[in-house]
Design a protein around this motif. Structure first.
Motif, PDB file in Angstrom:
ATOM      1  N   HIS A  69       2.099   3.933  15.063  1.00  0.00           N
ATOM      2  CA  HIS A  69       2.794   3.146  13.600  1.00  0.00           C
ATOM      3  C   HIS A  69       1.813   1.860  13.601  1.00  0.00           C
ATOM      4  N   PHE A  70       1.665   1.297  12.437  1.00  0.00           N
ATOM      5  CA  PHE A  70       0.987   0.140  12.217  1.00  0.00           C
ATOM      6  C   PHE A  70       1.448  -0.389  10.740  1.00  0.00           C
ATOM      7  N   PHE A  71       1.615  -1.796  10.877  1.00  0.00           N
ATOM      8  CA  PHE A  71       1.701  -2.628   9.638  1.00  0.00           C
ATOM      9  C   PHE A  71       0.270  -2.839   9.169  1.00  0.00           C
ATOM     10  N   SER A  72      -0.022  -2.668   7.982  1.00  0.00           N
ATOM     11  CA  SER A  72      -1.304  -2.523   7.241  1.00  0.00           C
ATOM     12  C   SER A  72      -1.313  -3.428   5.863  1.00  0.00           C
ATOM     13  N   PRO A  73      -1.942  -4.636   5.739  1.00  0.00           N
ATOM     14  CA  PRO A  73      -1.888  -5.246   4.706  1.00  0.00           C
ATOM     15  C   PRO A  73      -2.656  -4.567   3.536  1.00  0.00           C
ATOM     16  N   LYS A  74      -1.806  -4.687   2.197  1.00  0.00           N
ATOM     17  CA  LYS A  74      -2.296  -3.823   1.125  1.00  0.00           C
ATOM     18  C   LYS A  74      -3.868  -4.607   0.670  1.00  0.00           C
ATOM     19  N   GLU A  75      -4.915  -3.633   0.459  1.00  0.00           N
ATOM     20  CA  GLU A  75      -6.139  -3.842   0.088  1.00  0.00           C
ATOM     21  C   GLU A  75      -6.527  -3.289  -0.961  1.00  0.00           C
ATOM     22  N   THR A  76      -6.679  -4.043  -2.137  1.00  0.00           N
ATOM     23  CA  THR A  76      -7.162  -3.212  -3.319  1.00  0.00           C
ATOM     24  C   THR A  76      -8.541  -2.755  -3.177  1.00  0.00           C
ATOM     25  N   LYS A  77      -8.887  -1.576  -3.930  1.00  0.00           N
ATOM     26  CA  LYS A  77     -10.501  -1.073  -4.089  1.00  0.00           C
ATOM     27  C   LYS A  77     -11.063  -2.161  -4.662  1.00  0.00           C
ATOM     28  N   TYR A  78     -10.456  -2.417  -5.949  1.00  0.00           N
ATOM     29  CA  TYR A  78     -11.331  -3.464  -6.945  1.00  0.00           C
ATOM     30  C   TYR A  78     -10.546  -4.730  -6.859  1.00  0.00           C
ATOM     31  N   ARG A  79     -11.386  -5.740  -7.135  1.00  0.00           N
ATOM     32  CA  ARG A  79     -10.893  -7.238  -7.136  1.00  0.00           C
ATOM     33  C   ARG A  79      -9.883  -7.266  -8.164  1.00  0.00           C
ATOM     34  N   ASN A  80      -9.812  -6.786  -9.352  1.00  0.00           N
ATOM     35  CA  ASN A  80      -8.854  -7.048 -10.468  1.00  0.00           C
ATOM     36  C   ASN A  80      -7.917  -5.782 -10.797  1.00  0.00           C
ATOM     37  N   GLY A  81      -7.943  -4.991  -9.762  1.00  0.00           N
ATOM     38  CA  GLY A  81      -7.306  -3.571  -9.917  1.00  0.00           C
ATOM     39  C   GLY A  81      -6.252  -3.602  -9.064  1.00  0.00           C
TER      40      GLY A  81
END
Length: 238
Positions: A69-81
């Motif tokens: 199990h891991f907590f992972s920060p949300k990372e968007t694929k595109y800067r404005n998406g």
């Protein structure tokens, strides 16, 4: 009472005999919710990790663990998406099936809902990657008022991920889970990291009379002894 801390150097480490086997509701409302709203966690047992920086077989912890199990920060694929980045070093995570809605009937949780998404890891570049046996359940929080719509309102900047390698049996009835991890590390070199075997019965047969050799190979392992020892495995239960 002092909070229990089982995370050392970014890896969850439990005492022998302990297992971490939480339900979906516990993961969402006891761990992820507390992480997002900066509330005290039941125990410090789930490390923080950016999953995009790791292939599943290179994740911290012991590869023999059934689930991690891991907590992972949300990372968007595109800067404005808003689409999440699911690409790793040598592959990508691809969603499969339909999302599962996770609710809790207590008064303090009426305004939020958990969503569980199932993903499978593919090696290579999308959309032509090769499917593997690595599976991830990704948990996130959404607003209860928007959970039934196609575009739900997500809550917080973290997701909770449960990653496992699907257990399969080879033709001899053995577990191929360990060999799957080894093959990824060995880059296709079949002989590296594989157990070697010695037939001690052949040595015995050279020194025993012919009449006695037929009864010297009756053990359950057919006289073969591996010189590779088993290693230890993964996590926990509350």
């Amino acid at each position: 009472m002092e909070k229990m801390n089982f995370v050392r150097n970014g890896v969850s480490r439990l005492p022998p005999g302990f297992r971490f086997q939480p339900t979906d509701q516990e993961l969402v409302f006891q761990y992820l919710k507390c992480k997002i709203f900066s509330l005290p966690l039941p125990a410090s047992i789930i490390p923080d990790l950016s999953l995009c920086n790791f292939d599943p077989w290179d994740l911290p912890g012991n590869s023999d663990e059934e689930e991690r199990h891991f907590f992972s920060p949300k990372e968007t694929k595109y800067r404005n998406g808003s689409r999440m980045n699911r690409t790793t070093i040598s592959g990508y995570w691809k969603a499969t099936g339909s999302d599962k809605r996770i609710t809790c009937s207590t008064r303090n949780n009426n305004d939020i809902v958990g969503i569980r998404k199932t993903l499978v890891f593919y090696q290579g570049s999308s959309p032509n990657g090769s499917k593997t046996d690595w599976i991830m359940h990704e948990y996130r929080l959404v607003s209860a008022s928007s959970s039934s719509s196609s575009k739900s309102e997500e809550v917080g900047d973290w997701v909770l991920c449960r990653i496992s390698l699907k257990k399969t049996n080879n033709n001899n009835g053995g577990d191929t889970r360990r060999s799957h991890v080894q093959n990824n590390h060995n880059n296709g070199q079949d002989m590296v990291g594989q157990p070697r075997f010695f037939d001690f019965t052949m040595l015995q047969n050279q020194n025993l009379p012919a009449a006695s050799t037929s009864s010297s190979c009756s053990s359950s392992n057919n006289g073969y002894v591996s010189e590779q020892e088993e290693t230890s495995g993964y996590a926990a239960g509350f």
